[in-house]
Scaffold this motif. Structure first.
Motif, PDB file in Angstrom:
ATOM      1  N   ALA A 183      48.113  47.164  47.847  1.00 43.53           N
ATOM      2  CA  ALA A 183      47.063  46.312  47.283  1.00 43.53           C
ATOM      3  C   ALA A 183      47.585  45.532  46.081  1.00 43.53           C
ATOM      4  CB  ALA A 183      45.857  47.158  46.892  1.00 43.53           C
ATOM      5  N   VAL A 184      48.397  46.173  45.258  1.00 44.39           N
ATOM      6  CA  VAL A 184      48.993  45.477  44.114  1.00 44.39           C
ATOM      7  C   VAL A 184      49.807  44.291  44.607  1.00 44.39           C
ATOM      8  CG1 VAL A 184      50.790  45.683  42.335  1.00 44.39           C
ATOM      9  CG2 VAL A 184      48.976  47.406  42.484  1.00 44.39           C
ATOM     10  N   SER A 224      43.546  47.915  41.230  1.00 43.72           N
ATOM     11  CA  SER A 224      44.570  48.487  42.113  1.00 43.72           C
ATOM     12  C   SER A 224      45.640  49.208  41.295  1.00 43.72           C
ATOM     13  CB  SER A 224      45.204  47.399  42.980  1.00 43.72           C
ATOM     14  OG  SER A 224      44.238  46.850  43.849  1.00 43.72           O
ATOM     15  N   TYR A 225      46.052  48.594  40.177  1.00 44.25           N
ATOM     16  CA  TYR A 225      46.991  49.279  39.283  1.00 44.25           C
ATOM     17  C   TYR A 225      46.390  50.565  38.744  1.00 44.25           C
ATOM     18  CZ  TYR A 225      50.775  45.808  38.811  1.00 44.25           C
ATOM     19  OH  TYR A 225      51.852  44.993  39.019  1.00 44.25           O
ATOM     20  N   LEU A 226      45.114  50.513  38.370  1.00 47.10           N
ATOM     21  CA  LEU A 226      44.438  51.708  37.853  1.00 47.10           C
ATOM     22  C   LEU A 226      44.428  52.820  38.902  1.00 47.10           C
ATOM     23  CD1 LEU A 226      42.745  53.129  35.667  1.00 47.10           C
ATOM     24  CD2 LEU A 226      40.735  52.045  36.684  1.00 47.10           C
ATOM     25  N   TYR A 251      40.672  38.078  42.037  1.00 50.45           N
ATOM     26  CA  TYR A 251      42.027  38.547  42.297  1.00 50.45           C
ATOM     27  C   TYR A 251      42.576  39.291  41.071  1.00 50.45           C
ATOM     28  CZ  TYR A 251      41.988  35.312  46.305  1.00 50.45           C
ATOM     29  OH  TYR A 251      41.685  34.656  47.472  1.00 50.45           O
ATOM     30  N   ARG A 252      42.284  38.776  39.882  1.00 48.32           N
ATOM     31  CA  ARG A 252      42.738  39.451  38.649  1.00 48.32           C
ATOM     32  C   ARG A 252      42.102  40.836  38.540  1.00 48.32           C
ATOM     33  NH1 ARG A 252      46.913  37.382  36.465  1.00 48.32           N
ATOM     34  NH2 ARG A 252      46.966  35.134  36.588  1.00 48.32           N
ATOM     35  N   TYR A 253      40.808  40.886  38.796  1.00 43.20           N
ATOM     36  CA  TYR A 253      40.102  42.169  38.739  1.00 43.20           C
ATOM     37  C   TYR A 253      40.656  43.125  39.792  1.00 43.20           C
ATOM     38  CZ  TYR A 253      36.423  45.644  38.946  1.00 43.20           C
ATOM     39  OH  TYR A 253      35.738  46.826  38.946  1.00 43.20           O
TER      40      TYR A 253
END
Length: 142
Positions: free
Chosen positions: A13-14, A37-39, A30-32
């Motif tokens: 996903a990242v 996804s990183y979280l 996309y930013r959110y």
């Protein structure tokens, strides 16, 4: 939402969100999506770390950082101390403890931990900056 995100493939996903952001850098969705996804990837990595090395210094360090973010400084200090018990040479632990002590107004403890950080990491700019800040605070009291 990318297919890989729905499947729980956070690394995928990242990558998808990074590709989408190259096409549309100002897209807030996309930013959110990239941030969440990183979280989720971070949460997954920490869960896996707890499974494979539950008493490792890094598990205690991660716990301590989480407690600190929650404003639970004393519990964070205890978790950082457990990290040091597991690995006394771990960088940044004494510095984090020094910062908590300073936030709590315990300047002598903050100084002691910053000095210990310099024993572990002599080039630590963070420890040096904290010691300089402590010197300024002490000079202001005189």
């Amino acid at each position: 939402m990318p297919q890989v995100q729905r499947a729980g493939d956070w690394a995928g996903a990242v990558e998808e969100y990074r590709a989408l952001l190259q096409m549309d850098p100002a897209n807030p969705e996309y930013r959110y999506g990239l941030g969440t996804s990183y979280l989720r990837l971070s949460e997954q990595s920490l869960r896996e770390l707890r499974e494979v090395a539950p008493q490792s210094a890094r598990v205690h360090q991660a716990e301590a950082h989480g407690l600190r973010v929650q404003g639970r400084g004393d519990r964070a200090l205890a978790a950082f101390a457990r990290a040091l018990e597991a690995d006394p040479s771990l960088a940044e632990i004494h510095l984090a403890m020094a910062q908590i002590h300073l936030e709590q107004g315990r300047t002598a403890d903050a100084r002691r931990e910053a000095e210990r950080e310099l024993e572990v990491v002599p080039e630590s700019a963070g420890a040096r900056a904290l010691l300089a800040r402590l010197a300024q605070l002490e000079a202001g009291r005189r």
